[in-house]
Design a protein around this motif. Sequence first.
Motif, PDB file in Angstrom:
ATOM      1  N   THR A   1      11.021  15.939   7.434  1.00 54.99           N
ATOM      2  CA  THR A   1      11.611  16.500   6.307  1.00 54.99           C
ATOM      3  C   THR A   1      10.879  17.411   5.585  1.00 54.99           C
ATOM      4  O   THR A   1      11.168  18.525   5.409  1.00 54.99           O
ATOM      5  CB  THR A   1      12.310  15.315   5.503  1.00 54.99           C
ATOM      6  OG1 THR A   1      12.698  14.391   6.291  1.00 54.99           O
ATOM      7  CG2 THR A   1      13.216  15.744   4.740  1.00 54.99           C
ATOM      8  N   VAL A   2       9.809  17.140   5.099  1.00 52.53           N
ATOM      9  CA  VAL A   2       9.033  18.171   4.224  1.00 52.53           C
ATOM     10  C   VAL A   2       8.470  19.191   5.160  1.00 52.53           C
ATOM     11  O   VAL A   2       8.713  20.395   4.378  1.00 52.53           O
ATOM     12  CB  VAL A   2       7.745  17.278   3.566  1.00 52.53           C
ATOM     13  CG1 VAL A   2       7.092  18.249   2.567  1.00 52.53           C
ATOM     14  CG2 VAL A   2       8.231  16.018   2.648  1.00 52.53           C
ATOM     15  N   ILE A   3       7.872  19.046   6.248  1.00 53.67           N
ATOM     16  CA  ILE A   3       7.637  20.359   6.933  1.00 53.67           C
ATOM     17  C   ILE A   3       8.872  21.055   7.218  1.00 53.67           C
ATOM     18  O   ILE A   3       8.901  22.428   7.067  1.00 53.67           O
ATOM     19  CB  ILE A   3       7.266  19.730   8.469  1.00 53.67           C
ATOM     20  CG1 ILE A   3       5.761  19.159   7.946  1.00 53.67           C
ATOM     21  CG2 ILE A   3       6.833  21.011   9.277  1.00 53.67           C
ATOM     22  CD1 ILE A   3       4.510  20.102   7.380  1.00 53.67           C
ATOM     23  N   SER A   4      10.193  20.637   7.626  1.00 49.45           N
ATOM     24  CA  SER A   4      11.287  21.219   7.894  1.00 49.45           C
ATOM     25  C   SER A   4      11.509  22.097   6.448  1.00 49.45           C
ATOM     26  O   SER A   4      12.211  23.059   6.456  1.00 49.45           O
ATOM     27  CB  SER A   4      12.507  20.468   8.220  1.00 49.45           C
ATOM     28  OG  SER A   4      12.371  20.084   9.490  1.00 49.45           O
ATOM     29  N   LEU A   5      11.623  21.333   5.255  1.00 47.75           N
ATOM     30  CA  LEU A   5      11.926  22.133   4.031  1.00 47.75           C
ATOM     31  C   LEU A   5      10.742  23.265   3.919  1.00 47.75           C
ATOM     32  O   LEU A   5      11.357  24.269   3.217  1.00 47.75           O
ATOM     33  CB  LEU A   5      11.660  21.106   2.706  1.00 47.75           C
ATOM     34  CG  LEU A   5      12.954  20.377   2.658  1.00 47.75           C
ATOM     35  CD1 LEU A   5      12.556  19.079   1.567  1.00 47.75           C
ATOM     36  CD2 LEU A   5      14.261  20.938   2.347  1.00 47.75           C
ATOM     37  N   ILE A   6       9.555  23.061   4.206  1.00 43.26           N
ATOM     38  CA  ILE A   6       8.699  24.280   4.033  1.00 43.26           C
ATOM     39  C   ILE A   6       9.183  25.077   5.116  1.00 43.26           C
ATOM     40  O   ILE A   6       9.040  26.514   4.721  1.00 43.26           O
ATOM     41  CB  ILE A   6       7.375  23.635   4.367  1.00 43.26           C
ATOM     42  CG1 ILE A   6       6.834  22.935   3.268  1.00 43.26           C
ATOM     43  CG2 ILE A   6       6.294  24.754   4.620  1.00 43.26           C
ATOM     44  CD1 ILE A   6       5.312  22.140   3.459  1.00 43.26           C
ATOM     45  N   LEU A   7       9.447  24.927   6.184  1.00 44.02           N
ATOM     46  CA  LEU A   7       9.786  25.857   7.205  1.00 44.02           C
ATOM     47  C   LEU A   7      11.290  26.610   6.564  1.00 44.02           C
ATOM     48  O   LEU A   7      11.346  27.727   6.998  1.00 44.02           O
ATOM     49  CB  LEU A   7      10.088  25.370   8.531  1.00 44.02           C
ATOM     50  CG  LEU A   7       8.636  24.970   9.435  1.00 44.02           C
ATOM     51  CD1 LEU A   7       9.083  23.983  10.596  1.00 44.02           C
ATOM     52  CD2 LEU A   7       7.943  26.150   9.636  1.00 44.02           C
ATOM     53  N   ALA A   8      11.936  25.949   6.018  1.00 47.57           N
ATOM     54  CA  ALA A   8      13.220  26.491   5.566  1.00 47.57           C
ATOM     55  C   ALA A   8      12.909  27.496   4.459  1.00 47.57           C
ATOM     56  O   ALA A   8      13.523  28.752   4.577  1.00 47.57           O
ATOM     57  CB  ALA A   8      14.258  25.332   4.810  1.00 47.57           C
ATOM     58  N   GLY A   9      11.944  27.647   3.833  1.00 51.79           N
ATOM     59  CA  GLY A   9      11.480  28.287   2.969  1.00 51.79           C
ATOM     60  C   GLY A   9      10.765  29.616   3.584  1.00 51.79           C
ATOM     61  O   GLY A   9      11.208  30.824   3.253  1.00 51.79           O
ATOM     62  N   LYS A  10       9.745  29.282   4.364  1.00 57.49           N
ATOM     63  CA  LYS A  10       9.274  30.314   5.441  1.00 57.49           C
ATOM     64  C   LYS A  10      10.125  31.161   6.356  1.00 57.49           C
ATOM     65  O   LYS A  10      10.249  32.395   6.014  1.00 57.49           O
ATOM     66  CB  LYS A  10       7.957  29.544   5.910  1.00 57.49           C
ATOM     67  CG  LYS A  10       7.124  30.794   6.378  1.00 57.49           C
ATOM     68  CD  LYS A  10       5.822  30.406   6.557  1.00 57.49           C
ATOM     69  CE  LYS A  10       4.540  31.109   7.133  1.00 57.49           C
ATOM     70  NZ  LYS A  10       5.177  32.059   8.402  1.00 57.49           N
ATOM     71  N   VAL A  11      10.732  30.321   6.876  1.00 50.93           N
ATOM     72  CA  VAL A  11      11.387  31.063   8.242  1.00 50.93           C
ATOM     73  C   VAL A  11      12.837  31.562   7.858  1.00 50.93           C
ATOM     74  O   VAL A  11      13.356  32.444   8.172  1.00 50.93           O
ATOM     75  CB  VAL A  11      11.505  30.152   9.324  1.00 50.93           C
ATOM     76  CG1 VAL A  11      12.544  30.421  10.443  1.00 50.93           C
ATOM     77  CG2 VAL A  11      10.111  29.565   9.943  1.00 50.93           C
ATOM     78  N   GLY A  12      13.338  30.681   6.934  1.00 52.17           N
ATOM     79  CA  GLY A  12      14.857  30.871   6.414  1.00 52.17           C
ATOM     80  C   GLY A  12      14.865  32.281   5.778  1.00 52.17           C
ATOM     81  O   GLY A  12      15.607  33.199   5.867  1.00 52.17           O
ATOM     82  N   SER A  13      13.852  32.544   4.962  1.00 51.03           N
ATOM     83  CA  SER A  13      13.809  33.886   4.157  1.00 51.03           C
ATOM     84  C   SER A  13      13.392  34.803   5.153  1.00 51.03           C
ATOM     85  O   SER A  13      14.195  36.067   4.952  1.00 51.03           O
ATOM     86  CB  SER A  13      12.858  33.791   2.930  1.00 51.03           C
ATOM     87  OG  SER A  13      11.530  33.716   3.472  1.00 51.03           O
ATOM     88  N   ARG A  14      12.987  34.701   5.982  1.00 53.20           N
ATOM     89  CA  ARG A  14      12.351  35.824   6.976  1.00 53.20           C
ATOM     90  C   ARG A  14      13.874  36.189   7.642  1.00 53.20           C
ATOM     91  O   ARG A  14      13.922  37.372   7.947  1.00 53.20           O
ATOM     92  CB  ARG A  14      11.239  35.421   7.663  1.00 53.20           C
ATOM     93  CG  ARG A  14      10.360  36.409   8.075  1.00 53.20           C
ATOM     94  CD  ARG A  14       9.585  36.357   9.405  1.00 53.20           C
ATOM     95  NE  ARG A  14      10.522  37.042  10.546  1.00 53.20           N
ATOM     96  CZ  ARG A  14      10.578  36.635  11.701  1.00 53.20           C
ATOM     97  NH1 ARG A  14      10.052  35.561  12.230  1.00 53.20           N
ATOM     98  NH2 ARG A  14      11.271  37.346  12.437  1.00 53.20           N
ATOM     99  N   VAL A  15      14.319  35.188   8.367  1.00 56.68           N
ATOM    100  CA  VAL A  15      15.425  35.476   9.176  1.00 56.68           C
ATOM    101  C   VAL A  15      16.522  36.166   8.483  1.00 56.68           C
ATOM    102  O   VAL A  15      17.121  37.179   8.872  1.00 56.68           O
ATOM    103  CB  VAL A  15      16.052  34.069   9.880  1.00 56.68           C
ATOM    104  CG1 VAL A  15      17.353  34.277  10.282  1.00 56.68           C
ATOM    105  CG2 VAL A  15      15.004  33.268  10.765  1.00 56.68           C
TER     106      VAL A  15
END
Lengths: 246, 255
Positions: free
Chosen positions: A90-104
């Motif tokens: 969960t926490v890693i997915s949340l971090i990825l949401a921040g990092k990857v989501g904004s980029r995408v």
Amino acid sequence: MKLFYHIGRYFVLLWLILQKPEKTSIYRRQVIAEMDYLGLDSLGIVAIVSVFMGAVVTIQTAFNTDHPLLPAYAIGFATRQAIILEFSPTVISLILAGKVGSRVASEIGTMRVTEQIDALEVMGVNAASYLILPKVIASVIINPALVIISMFLGISGGYMAAALTDVVPLSNFTYGILFEFSQFDILYALVKTIIFAIIIASVSGYFGFYTRGGALQVGHSSTKAVVFSSIYIILFNLILTQILLA
Amino acid sequence: MIRTENIWKYFEDDKPVLRNVSLHFEQGKTNLIIGRSGSGKTVLMKCLVGLLEADKGRIFYDDRDFSAMGFKARKVIRKEMGMLFQGAALFDSMTVEDNITFPLNMFTRMSRTEKKKRVDFCLDRVNLGAVHGLLPSELSGGMKKRVAIARAISIKPKYLFCDEPNSGLDPPTAILIDKLISEITHDFNITTVVNTHDMNSVMEIGDTVAFIHKGDLWWTGSKDDVLHTCNKQLNEFVYATELMRTIQNQTQEGE
Ligand SMILES: Nc1ncnc2c1ncn2[C@@H]1O[C@H](COP(=O)(O)OP(=O)(O)OP(=O)(O)O)[C@@H](O)[C@H]1O
Ligand SMILES: [Mg+2]
């Protein structure tokens, strides 16, 4: 009302994404490129966060379970369960949401406002699928790998904390880490991760794809992508935990 | 050949942006759509290529009813289209060469050498030399337009759409781009539709001319007729500049 509009349009987009690709060889190349961008690029932050969180979880658990009735190996056990079941997926997915989501979202949003998506569609390319599907597939492959690495590093971080401080005897901690280990827990974590990966890539793709306006709106889209992927991750975390562990 | 029948387009319920536009674009000719800013030229072109859906009316590509087609059937026609956008719309993360090869990769099974040859041919056709490795952000405005034309012609389109190909360019470059479009149209026998509000373009390359005013089709004809029309709105458009008025006065004195 607005909510239903967005949900409806999101599913229309999903339907477009899942159309048969024009040419699989191009998609394959895109998937590999995206795995590089989305995954390997995030390895550093995932590693740092995991090691430190593992250490903190161990120390916190040790301080808060300082009770004569609780066996000392409970600290290792609790640390392991926390990391595998919740923290890593969960926490890693949340971090990825921040990092990857904004980029995408900003990448696709910029393509929208500079008419590059229109250019793709006029050529006869299914732009939604061409731009978003490789990102979804790449995330579904790479995120579970990142989460497994995170589990390993998180527990290592806990082990280091146990070794470097005297909050818990090392042998007890190791016993707790190995105590009643169940493979189902890993499977459960990976199922969650895969669903979160789909959420991150598709929700961010959605906000990017339907950007209207200019640079300002691209910024808005990328913020919305992060906010909404995070909300859906937390929401689905609750639902999945209920379904899978019940 | 492209034909539209009674196209209507609304963004708001009571204010149509296009009103009952029926037009005919001929093969092997540069068909111009002229009109003032905001008259609906871009909207009409986007309806033609299907980026916007017309609310009423039909569009035919060589007697194939584009407006009635679904996503899959349209794809066949889309592969025959090339479009030059007002802002060029090059893929900004790809080099010039990758931009031009993109449609070839997507829709053909050409070998690497064939693609290379095609890229060189297209770049040569738009009078650009060794710019293969540059990114769009490293090109001037005129070069971007030319690369966009090269990309549009790389898969040998039957239909070419250009939205204000020469806006924002200096007059000689503007004429160069216009001439290029006209030559390509005649060389490859393409049905070309060009949006413009530049009278120079009209006089240079306008094989057929359609004048749109506030969403209505007011006038169609050839570039020679444009100067002698009694249509008031069109006259205002044509003779908006001092240069054109001087020419008008001189020709009248000569007669
Ligand atoms: N997506 C849209 N939503 C709402 N209104 C729009 C949209 N696109 C265009 N319009 C309106 O349609 C009208 C015609 O616009 P259009 O872009 O076709 O003008 P144009 O003839 O291309 O002008 P220009 O020569 O300046 O490019 C304008 O009043 C514009 O505000
Ligand atoms: Mg326009």
